[in-house]
Scaffold this motif. Structure first.
Motif, PDB file in Angstrom:
ATOM      1  N   THR A 131       0.833  -1.205   0.000  1.00 34.76           N
ATOM      2  CA  THR A 131       0.000   0.000   0.000  1.00 34.76           C
ATOM      3  C   THR A 131       0.869   1.257   0.000  1.00 34.76           C
ATOM      4  OG1 THR A 131      -1.708  -1.202   1.208  1.00 34.76           O
ATOM      5  CG2 THR A 131      -1.860   1.195   1.234  1.00 34.76           C
ATOM      6  N   LEU A 132       1.900   1.257   0.809  1.00 32.50           N
ATOM      7  CA  LEU A 132       2.800   2.415   0.888  1.00 32.50           C
ATOM      8  C   LEU A 132       3.514   2.650  -0.441  1.00 32.50           C
ATOM      9  CD1 LEU A 132       4.001   4.573   2.780  1.00 32.50           C
ATOM     10  CD2 LEU A 132       5.790   2.918   3.370  1.00 32.50           C
ATOM     11  N   TRP A 135       0.939   3.983  -2.994  1.00 33.32           N
ATOM     12  CA  TRP A 135       0.581   5.354  -2.642  1.00 33.32           C
ATOM     13  C   TRP A 135       1.701   6.325  -3.022  1.00 33.32           C
ATOM     14  CZ3 TRP A 135       2.387   8.814   1.192  1.00 33.32           C
ATOM     15  CH2 TRP A 135       1.577   9.953   1.369  1.00 33.32           C
ATOM     16  N   CYS A 136       2.967   5.900  -2.698  1.00 28.17           N
ATOM     17  CA  CYS A 136       4.110   6.776  -3.020  1.00 28.17           C
ATOM     18  C   CYS A 136       4.289   6.904  -4.531  1.00 28.17           C
ATOM     19  CB  CYS A 136       5.386   6.243  -2.391  1.00 28.17           C
ATOM     20  SG  CYS A 136       5.451   6.515  -0.612  1.00 28.17           S
ATOM     21  N   LYS A 138       1.957   6.872  -6.809  1.00 27.71           N
ATOM     22  CA  LYS A 138       0.901   7.756  -7.312  1.00 27.71           C
ATOM     23  C   LYS A 138       1.183   9.206  -6.926  1.00 27.71           C
ATOM     24  CE  LYS A 138      -2.873   4.479  -7.588  1.00 27.71           C
ATOM     25  NZ  LYS A 138      -4.219   4.154  -7.211  1.00 27.71           N
ATOM     26  N   ARG A 139       1.889   9.438  -5.876  1.00 31.75           N
ATOM     27  CA  ARG A 139       2.189  10.773  -5.383  1.00 31.75           C
ATOM     28  C   ARG A 139       3.599  11.204  -5.760  1.00 31.75           C
ATOM     29  NH1 ARG A 139      -1.985  13.378  -3.048  1.00 31.75           N
ATOM     30  NH2 ARG A 139      -0.419  14.494  -1.903  1.00 31.75           N
TER      31      ARG A 139
END
Length: 144
Positions: A131-132, A135-136, A138-139
Motif C-alpha cells: 500500500t505504501l 501510494w508513493c 501515485k504521489r
C-alpha cells in the motif's frame, strides 16, 4: 648402491621397492588394549556418573583413550581401527555410555492464538508495504 633381484621375466627390481609384509599381532594387541581401558576407567572416576553423557565433561579422557588404542594397535603392527579394536572400544562404550541415548525432540505446534498471530503479522506488514509503495508511486509529483 641398491641390490638388484631378477625375476622370472628377466626384469630387475630394487630391494628398496620390495615391501615386507608385516602381519598384525592380534594377540599382542588384545593383551595391551585393556590397559587403555583401565586408564580410561580411572580417569572417568573423576567425572560424576550423572555427567557421563556430556562429552564436554570427559573429552580429554576419551581422546587419551582413543590415542592409546591407536598406539597399541600400531605397536602390534595392526591397522587402527580394526574389528578387534572396535569390539574393545564398543565394550568400553557399553560400560560407560549405555544409558546415553539420543532422545528425539518431539515438536509441537504452538497454541492457535500464537500461530495465527505469527502468520498474520508478516501478511499485514506485506500488505502495508505494498500500500505504501503504491501510494508513493501515485504521489511521485509531490516527492520530486
Amino acid at each position: 648402491s641398491t641390490l638388484k633381484f631378477g625375476n622370472a621375466n628377466g626384469l630387475s627390481m630394487s630391494s628398496s621397492a620390495r615391501q615386507q609384509t608385516v602381519l598384525c599381532n592380534e594377540s599382542l594387541m588384545l593383551e595391551k588394549l585393556p590397559a587403555c581401558g583401565k586408564s580410561f576407567e580411572e580417569m572417568m572416576k573423576k567425572v560424576d556418573s550423572k555427567k557421563w553423557c556430556n562429552l564436554t565433561e570427559f573429552i580429554m579422557y576419551y581422546d587419551n583413550f582413543t590415542q592409546c588404542t591407536e598406539r597399541e594397535a600400531n605397536n602390534a603392527s595392526c591397522f587402527w581401527p580394526n574389528p578387534l579394536a572396535e569390539g574393545f572400544i564398543t565394550g568400553i562404550h557399553k560400560q560407560f555410555f549405555s544409558n546415553c541415548s539420543s532422545e528425539k525432540v518431539h515438536w509441537e505446534d504452538p497454541p492457535d492464538e500464537i500461530l495465527i498471530t505469527l502468520i498474520l503479522i508478516p501478511v499485514m506488514l506485506t500488505c502495508a508495504m505494498i500500500t505504501l509503495v503504491v501510494w508513493c508511486s501515485k504521489r511521485s509529483d509531490i516527492l520530486v
